[in-house]
Design a protein around this motif. Structure first.
Motif, short mmCIF file in Angstrom:
data_model
loop_
_atom_site.label_atom_id
_atom_site.label_comp_id
_atom_site.label_asym_id
_atom_site.label_seq_id
_atom_site.Cartn_x
_atom_site.Cartn_y
_atom_site.Cartn_z
N ARG A 221 27.32 -3.64 -9.56
CA ARG A 221 26.33 -2.62 -9.92
C ARG A 221 26.36 -1.50 -8.90
NH1 ARG A 221 19.69 -3.34 -10.66
NH2 ARG A 221 19.34 -1.20 -11.41
N ASP A 222 26.24 -0.26 -9.36
CA ASP A 222 26.18 0.88 -8.46
C ASP A 222 24.83 0.88 -7.75
OD1 ASP A 222 26.16 3.29 -7.16
OD2 ASP A 222 26.55 4.52 -8.95
N PRO A 223 24.80 0.77 -6.41
CA PRO A 223 23.52 0.78 -5.70
C PRO A 223 22.68 2.02 -5.96
CG PRO A 223 25.29 0.09 -4.24
CD PRO A 223 25.93 0.58 -5.50
N GLU A 224 23.34 3.12 -6.31
CA GLU A 224 22.61 4.37 -6.56
C GLU A 224 21.71 4.28 -7.79
OE1 GLU A 224 22.55 7.07 -4.58
OE2 GLU A 224 23.73 5.88 -3.18
N GLU A 225 21.94 3.25 -8.63
CA GLU A 225 21.08 3.07 -9.80
C GLU A 225 19.67 2.63 -9.41
OE1 GLU A 225 24.64 1.52 -12.80
OE2 GLU A 225 22.90 0.25 -12.40
N LEU A 226 19.52 2.01 -8.25
CA LEU A 226 18.23 1.50 -7.81
C LEU A 226 17.45 2.57 -7.06
CD1 LEU A 226 18.51 -2.13 -6.36
CD2 LEU A 226 16.89 -1.30 -8.04
N ILE A 227 16.22 2.81 -7.49
CA ILE A 227 15.33 3.70 -6.76
C ILE A 227 14.82 2.98 -5.52
CG2 ILE A 227 13.11 4.90 -6.86
CD1 ILE A 227 13.64 5.19 -9.91
N ARG A 228 14.81 3.68 -4.39
CA ARG A 228 14.29 3.11 -3.15
C ARG A 228 12.89 3.67 -2.90
NH1 ARG A 228 19.00 3.14 1.48
NH2 ARG A 228 20.64 2.09 0.28
N SER A 229 11.97 2.78 -2.53
CA SER A 229 10.61 3.23 -2.26
C SER A 229 9.99 2.43 -1.14
CB SER A 229 9.75 3.12 -3.52
OG SER A 229 9.56 1.77 -3.91
N VAL A 230 8.94 3.02 -0.54
CA VAL A 230 8.17 2.34 0.49
C VAL A 230 6.69 2.55 0.21
CG1 VAL A 230 9.91 2.50 2.31
CG2 VAL A 230 8.26 4.37 2.01
N ALA A 231 5.88 1.61 0.69
CA ALA A 231 4.43 1.75 0.65
C ALA A 231 3.92 1.83 2.08
CB ALA A 231 3.79 0.56 -0.06
N LEU A 232 3.10 2.86 2.35
CA LEU A 232 2.59 3.10 3.70
C LEU A 232 1.13 3.52 3.62
CD1 LEU A 232 5.63 5.18 4.99
CD2 LEU A 232 5.07 2.84 5.71
N VAL A 233 0.35 3.10 4.61
CA VAL A 233 -1.06 3.50 4.65
C VAL A 233 -1.16 5.00 4.89
CG1 VAL A 233 -3.30 3.12 5.75
CG2 VAL A 233 -1.63 1.26 5.63
N ALA A 234 -2.01 5.65 4.13
CA ALA A 234 -2.20 7.09 4.28
C ALA A 234 -3.50 7.38 5.01
CB ALA A 234 -2.22 7.77 2.91
N CYS A 235 -3.43 8.30 5.95
CA CYS A 235 -4.63 8.78 6.66
C CYS A 235 -4.34 10.20 7.11
CB CYS A 235 -4.95 7.87 7.85
SG CYS A 235 -6.46 8.34 8.72
N VAL A 236 -4.58 11.14 6.21
CA VAL A 236 -4.18 12.53 6.43
C VAL A 236 -5.43 13.40 6.53
CG1 VAL A 236 -2.74 14.43 5.58
CG2 VAL A 236 -2.15 12.05 5.01
N GLY A 237 -5.43 14.31 7.48
CA GLY A 237 -6.56 15.22 7.63
C GLY A 237 -6.11 16.57 8.13
N ARG A 238 -6.88 17.59 7.80
CA ARG A 238 -6.53 18.94 8.23
C ARG A 238 -6.87 19.18 9.69
NH1 ARG A 238 -8.90 21.49 2.58
NH2 ARG A 238 -6.98 21.23 1.36
N THR A 239 -7.80 18.39 10.23
CA THR A 239 -8.19 18.50 11.64
C THR A 239 -8.16 17.11 12.27
OG1 THR A 239 -10.55 18.13 11.26
CG2 THR A 239 -9.73 20.40 11.04
#
Length: 309
Positions: A221-239
């Motif tokens: 199987r072509d590895p490029e067929e598989l989508i790669r993803s990650v899950a990460l905690v988000a904590c984003v702020g403007r300040t």
């Protein structure tokens, strides 16, 4: 690079809470709304009003949203028999007009099993059941209408199943993930549309994605067929104050989140996602959003981070 929202409702969320988040994410342009599949809270939170079932949740969201994709990280193979699970997911896919994505894992949280009377076999048996469930569920969906599906495994047997209903999609995307060194990459190579790594560092991700690529190549199987993803905690702020407030709301430290998740100003988070992309080739990031009352967090990331990707 696609951003998706990932929630943990066992920590305390009603259906209406999840609906507000899903509709906010849909309006903001995120690619999908995902949720965990757990029946017991973790840590010191009260978990009220109590757990919700993902496929019941998605049946509601299938009708209460219109465009956003819906999926699990990850449905626990220990919770359900594969035949009825295939029916439930296919029905929700029909109800949503073909917006379901199906993440499935072996199950790992022993306490929720004992709390709700669910058998929790040893890891070896759990993985065997997991492998068989993936084969059965995808086999049922892929059986041509009018045909039948049979399966004889160590743990499950199906005889002349009509393999109905069918999902609306020709192929429901299947997500497999985790850090298992051999059997997990092999299972992903055989069945997955997407391979997901939750809450790991870049170096560990590079190694595991490499194992998955090798497993794909081993079966042609072509590895490029598989989508790669990650899950990460988000904590984003403007300040800095926004970042600190959001970290405190989920009981985490800013410095720790900067190191292990996606925390900081929009510019910092864009840079961090760029590091992930360059090192691992990930195409999707699941933003674990733990404070479901903070809808501004979701809209700000969509307006301040997503356009820069």
């Amino acid at each position: 690079m696609e951003l998706r929202i990932f929630t943990e409702p066992q920590q305390g969320a009603s259906y209406d809470d999840l609906l507000r988040v899903a509709r906010t994410a849909e309006a903001a342009g995120y690619g999908a709304f995902f949720r965990s599949d757990h029946y017991l809270k973790m840590g010191s939170v009260d978990g009220l009003p109590g757990p919700t079932d993902p496929w019941i949740t998605f049946a509601g969201l299938a009708r209460d949203t219109s465009t956003i994709r819906l999926g699990t990280l990850m449905t626990a193979a220990t919770f359900r028999h594969p035949g009825p699970l295939a029916i439930s997911v296919a029905q929700v896919d029909q109800m949503s007009g073909g917006r379901v994505e199906f993440g499935i894992g072996a199950g790992w949280y022993e306490a929720e099993h004992t709390a709700y009377g669910i058998p929790f076999p040893a890891l070896g048996e759990r993985f065997e059941r997991y492998e068989e469930q993936v084969a059965i569920i995808t086999g049922l969906w892929e059986t041509p209408e009018g045909g039948t599906f049979s399966f004889e495994g160590k743990h499950y047997a199906l005889t002349d199943s009509p393999a109905l209903p069918k999902p609306a999609q020709e192929r429901v995307p299947v997500l497999i993930g985790g850090m298992g060194a051999k059997r997990t990459p092999a299972l992903a190579a055989s069945y997955a549309t997407e391979f997901n790594l939750p809450f790991v560092g870049i170096d560990a991700a590079v190694e595991q994605f490499g194992r998955v690529d090798a497993a794909c190549e081993e079966i042609g199987r072509d590895p490029e067929e598989l989508i790669r993803s990650v899950a990460l905690v988000a904590c984003v702020g403007r300040t800095d104050a926004d970042i600190a407030r959001r970290a405190a709301a989920i009981g985490r430290e800013v410095d720790e989140l900067r190191e292990n998740g996606l925390a900081g100003t929009p510019a910092e988070v864009v840079d961090r996602i760029g590091q992930w992309r360059e090192a691992t080739g990930v195409q999707r990031v699941y933003l674990q959003v733990l404070d479901l009352a903070d809808l501004d967090h979701i809209t700000e990331v969509a307006s301040d981070v997503a356009p820069q990707l």
